[in-house]
Design a protein around this motif. Structure first.
Motif, PDB file in Angstrom:
ATOM      1  N   HIS A   2      -8.589  -2.708   0.838  1.00  0.00           N
ATOM      2  CA  HIS A   2      -7.724  -2.064   1.824  1.00  0.00           C
ATOM      3  C   HIS A   2      -7.679  -0.550   1.583  1.00  0.00           C
ATOM      4  N   HIS A  25      -8.356   3.918   4.048  1.00  0.00           N
ATOM      5  CA  HIS A  25      -7.887   5.266   3.713  1.00  0.00           C
ATOM      6  C   HIS A  25      -8.996   6.082   3.055  1.00  0.00           C
ATOM      7  N   VAL A  45      -0.036   4.180   0.687  1.00  0.00           N
ATOM      8  CA  VAL A  45      -0.399   5.131   1.738  1.00  0.00           C
ATOM      9  C   VAL A  45       0.276   4.750   3.053  1.00  0.00           C
ATOM     10  N   CYS A  46       0.160   3.467   3.453  1.00  0.00           N
ATOM     11  CA  CYS A  46       0.619   3.084   4.791  1.00  0.00           C
ATOM     12  C   CYS A  46       1.697   2.007   4.781  1.00  0.00           C
ATOM     13  N   CYS A  96       0.839  -1.197   0.000  1.00  0.00           N
ATOM     14  CA  CYS A  96       0.000   0.000   0.000  1.00  0.00           C
ATOM     15  C   CYS A  96       0.873   1.244   0.000  1.00  0.00           C
TER      16      CYS A  96
HETATM   17 ZN   LIG Z   1      -2.787   1.287   3.444  1.00  0.00          ZN
END
Ligand SMILES: [Zn+2]
Ligand SMILES: [Zn+2]
Length: 100
Positions: free
Chosen positions: A50, A55, A36-37, A34
């Motif tokens: 996810h 998010h 983002v994270c 991912c």
């Molecule tokens: Zn994520």
């Protein structure tokens, strides 16, 4: 023609049922990190789930340099899959295979 297509990076494997497609995505493709994270998730449906469950749309757009049509396509895939799939059975199968 089978209804469900894998769709990951040009993969054109096709499936009669959506559960088969998700299992294929999870077991035959490399995992997705991912943006983002940093969580590692199975690619395909689980990666989409996810991104949108964990998010915000804005975080997704920023991290993936995506536009609103990319978001819309993924939201449509997610709702199509969730209307049709027996996700409990998918998760059970994947656990039995040691893939989750
Ligand atoms: Zn994520
Ligand atoms: Zn595939």
């Amino acid at each position: 023609m089978s209804r469900w297509k894998c769709g990951i990076e040009g993969c054109d494997a096709r499936f009669e049922d959506v559960e088969g497609a998700i299992i294929h995505q999870t077991t035959e493709h490399t995992r997705h990190e991912c943006k983002v994270c940093g969580t590692i998730v199975p690619d395909g449906y689980f990666a989409i789930r996810h991104a949108f469950d964990e998010h915000t749309r804005a975080e997704f757009v920023r991290a993936y340099d995506a536009d609103s049509s990319a978001v819309r396509v993924r939201e449509e895939i997610k709702s199509d899959v969730e209307e049709e799939a027996d996700l409990n059975s998918v998760v059970r199968t994947l656990r039995e295979q040691g893939a989750l």
